[in-house]
Design a protein around this motif. Structure first.
Motif, short mmCIF file in Angstrom:
data_model
loop_
_atom_site.label_atom_id
_atom_site.label_comp_id
_atom_site.label_asym_id
_atom_site.label_seq_id
_atom_site.Cartn_x
_atom_site.Cartn_y
_atom_site.Cartn_z
N THR A 1 0.82 -1.20 0.00
CA THR A 1 0.00 0.00 0.00
C THR A 1 0.86 1.25 0.00
O THR A 1 0.38 2.34 -0.25
CB THR A 1 -0.88 0.04 1.26
N GLY A 2 2.14 1.13 0.34
CA GLY A 2 3.00 2.30 0.45
C GLY A 2 3.06 2.84 1.87
O GLY A 2 3.73 3.82 2.12
N ASP A 3 2.31 2.26 2.81
CA ASP A 3 2.33 2.69 4.21
C ASP A 3 3.35 1.87 4.99
O ASP A 3 3.56 0.70 4.72
CB ASP A 3 0.96 2.49 4.84
N GLY A 4 3.97 2.50 5.99
CA GLY A 4 4.84 1.76 6.89
C GLY A 4 6.26 1.62 6.38
O GLY A 4 6.53 0.82 5.49
N ALA A 5 7.14 2.39 6.95
CA ALA A 5 8.55 2.35 6.53
C ALA A 5 9.22 1.05 6.98
O ALA A 5 8.77 0.40 7.91
CB ALA A 5 9.30 3.54 7.09
N VAL A 6 10.30 0.71 6.31
CA VAL A 6 11.21 -0.31 6.81
C VAL A 6 12.20 0.41 7.73
O VAL A 6 12.75 1.45 7.37
CB VAL A 6 11.97 -1.00 5.66
N VAL A 7 12.40 -0.12 8.92
CA VAL A 7 13.30 0.48 9.90
C VAL A 7 14.55 -0.37 10.01
O VAL A 7 14.47 -1.58 10.19
CB VAL A 7 12.62 0.63 11.28
N LEU B 1 14.93 3.30 21.30
CA LEU B 1 14.74 4.02 20.05
C LEU B 1 14.20 3.09 18.96
O LEU B 1 13.29 3.46 18.20
CB LEU B 1 16.07 4.63 19.61
N LEU B 2 14.73 1.87 18.89
CA LEU B 2 14.26 0.91 17.89
C LEU B 2 12.81 0.51 18.15
O LEU B 2 12.02 0.40 17.22
CB LEU B 2 15.14 -0.34 17.90
N ILE B 3 12.48 0.28 19.39
CA ILE B 3 11.12 -0.13 19.73
C ILE B 3 10.14 0.98 19.37
O ILE B 3 9.07 0.74 18.81
CB ILE B 3 11.01 -0.49 21.22
N GLU B 4 10.53 2.21 19.66
CA GLU B 4 9.68 3.35 19.30
C GLU B 4 9.52 3.44 17.78
O GLU B 4 8.42 3.66 17.27
CB GLU B 4 10.30 4.63 19.83
N ALA B 5 10.62 3.26 17.06
CA ALA B 5 10.59 3.39 15.60
C ALA B 5 9.78 2.27 14.94
O ALA B 5 9.27 2.46 13.83
CB ALA B 5 12.01 3.40 15.05
N SER B 6 9.66 1.13 15.60
CA SER B 6 8.95 0.00 14.99
C SER B 6 7.46 0.19 14.94
O SER B 6 6.76 -0.51 14.21
CB SER B 6 9.27 -1.29 15.76
N SER B 7 6.93 1.16 15.69
CA SER B 7 5.50 1.40 15.70
C SER B 7 5.05 1.88 14.31
O SER B 7 5.50 2.91 13.83
CB SER B 7 5.14 2.45 16.76
N GLY B 8 4.18 1.13 13.68
CA GLY B 8 3.69 1.48 12.36
C GLY B 8 4.60 1.08 11.23
O GLY B 8 4.29 1.34 10.06
N ALA B 9 5.73 0.44 11.54
CA ALA B 9 6.67 0.03 10.49
C ALA B 9 6.19 -1.25 9.83
O ALA B 9 5.47 -2.06 10.42
CB ALA B 9 8.06 -0.17 11.08
N SER B 10 6.60 -1.46 8.58
CA SER B 10 6.29 -2.71 7.90
C SER B 10 7.28 -3.80 8.27
O SER B 10 6.96 -4.98 8.22
CB SER B 10 6.29 -2.53 6.38
N LEU B 11 8.49 -3.40 8.67
CA LEU B 11 9.52 -4.37 9.00
C LEU B 11 10.62 -3.67 9.79
O LEU B 11 11.00 -2.54 9.46
CB LEU B 11 10.11 -4.98 7.72
N LEU B 12 11.12 -4.32 10.82
CA LEU B 12 12.29 -3.85 11.56
C LEU B 12 13.44 -4.79 11.25
O LEU B 12 13.32 -6.00 11.42
CB LEU B 12 12.00 -3.84 13.06
N VAL B 13 14.56 -4.24 10.78
CA VAL B 13 15.71 -5.03 10.38
C VAL B 13 16.86 -4.79 11.35
O VAL B 13 17.26 -3.64 11.59
CB VAL B 13 16.17 -4.68 8.95
N VAL B 14 17.36 -5.88 11.94
CA VAL B 14 18.51 -5.79 12.85
C VAL B 14 19.51 -6.87 12.45
O VAL B 14 19.18 -7.83 11.76
CB VAL B 14 18.09 -5.98 14.33
N GLY B 15 20.74 -6.70 12.90
CA GLY B 15 21.78 -7.66 12.58
C GLY B 15 22.12 -8.54 13.75
O GLY B 15 21.83 -8.23 14.91
N ARG B 16 22.71 -9.68 13.44
CA ARG B 16 23.24 -10.58 14.46
C ARG B 16 24.61 -11.04 14.02
O ARG B 16 24.77 -11.62 12.94
CB ARG B 16 22.33 -11.80 14.67
N ARG B 17 25.60 -10.77 14.83
CA ARG B 17 26.95 -11.17 14.47
C ARG B 17 27.11 -12.68 14.59
O ARG B 17 26.68 -13.30 15.56
CB ARG B 17 27.98 -10.49 15.38
N THR B 18 27.72 -13.28 13.57
CA THR B 18 28.03 -14.70 13.61
C THR B 18 29.46 -14.85 14.09
O THR B 18 30.40 -14.41 13.43
CB THR B 18 27.90 -15.32 12.21
N ARG B 19 29.61 -15.43 15.23
CA ARG B 19 30.95 -15.58 15.80
C ARG B 19 30.99 -16.85 16.63
O ARG B 19 29.99 -17.23 17.25
CB ARG B 19 31.33 -14.39 16.66
#
Length: 303
Positions: free
Chosen positions: A160-166, A256-274
């Motif tokens: 629909t075009g609504d909801g940013a990717v964070v 900050l991330l939790i706040e930004a996720s409100s209304g987002a279509s997707l929240l993207v975070v990384g996980r280090r492989t070690r």
């Protein structure tokens, strides 16, 4: 061999919602969808001490889950190639094996204990901690992905075009795979990309009563903004149609991330492989995002 989008099924409504989200994702990527059910998973609604304790009935129940789910998805997404596999084995190893050959794995949450956190169960967390491919988790009661309207049978699924990717970005260990995933997700959804980064002053300024002088604070903030802009520049050039905004603040990243996720279509975070003597780890930031984000969370492993 062409990769697939894999959805894990356990018979719960949440896993069926995750499978539908995965179908839309597969459709947007032009990839097949694979449904995977590890049949040793416990039934969602039934008491296994009763009639389902019988091996034949349990097997029939396990066979019905992927069969019925795939039939429903084929009606809603008639042009999407869909396969359904029932695999005898424990859930986490089965899903990790499937994810290793996938473009991404999608799982749903039953939403246990959301007030205190821990919205995802041990299987989901074990898979996220060890997967070598991206994993998307949808929590119970959350949006199936803002920015995509509900899919009706017989019509194509479109954003629909609504909801940013964070994107939660760590400038010390940014990870190209994480940034690429976020830009690609925003481009395919035709939504903005909001890049979130928090920073802290040098340790010498972190102890009371020492405070960061105002002028120095402005300089430090400007340096962080410049570093972030430089880091994003190659990706802005690669995805010129993606509108990018940045949110840079002093303080902790998780709130900050939790706040930004409100209304987002997707929240993207990384996980280090070690490697670690204690095994794989998720990390506190990703852990917080999984348990408290109101949007689906994509966890992208990176070196």
């Amino acid at each position: 061999m062409m990769r697939t989008v894999v959805a894990g099924l356990d018979g719960s409504p949440e896993s069926l919602s995750a499978a539908d989200w995965a179908a839309r994702e597969a459709e947007s990527r032009g990839l097949p969808l694979r449904l995977v059910h590890a049949w040793e998973w416990q039934p969602y609604d039934y008491d296994t001490r009763g009639s389902l304790a019988d091996a034949d009935l349990t097997r029939q129940w396990a066979e019905r889950i992927p069969r019925e789910a795939s039939a429903a998805l084929r009606r809603r997404y008639p042009g999407l190639p869909i396969t359904a596999d029932r695999i005898a084995g424990r859930a986490a190893p089965t899903l990790l094996s499937a994810a290793a050959e996938a473009e991404l794995l999608v799982l749903g949450s039953r939403g246990l204990g959301t007030l205190a956190g821990f919205a995802f169960g041990s299987v989901s967390l074990a898979v996220v901690a060890a997967a070598t491919r991206p994993v998307v988790l949808l929590r119970a009661g959350g949006p199936a992905g803002a920015g995509q309207r509900p899919h009706e049978e017989g019509e194509p699924s479109k954003p629909t075009g609504d909801g940013a990717v964070v994107l939660g970005l760590d400038l010390e260990r940014p990870g190209d795979a994480v940034i690429a995933f976020a830009f690609d997700a925003a481009a395919r959804r035709s939504v903005p990309l909001r890049v979130v980064h928090s920073w802290s002053p040098p340790a010498i300024y972190g102890y009371a009563p020492v405070e960061v002088p105002a002028d120095l604070g402005l300089d430090l903030a400007a340096n962080v903004a410049q570093t972030l802009a430089q880091r994003l520049l190659p990706w802005r050039e690669k995805f010129p149609d993606v509108r990018v905004t940045t949110d840079i603040r002093l303080g902790g990243t998780a709130p900050l991330l939790i706040e930004a996720s409100s209304g987002a279509s997707l929240l993207v975070v990384g996980r280090r492989t070690r490697g670690s003597a204690l095994g794989s780890h998720i990390g506190p930031l990703t852990h917080a995002a999984l348990h408290h984000s109101s949007a689906p969370v994509a966890v992208v492993p990176h070196a």
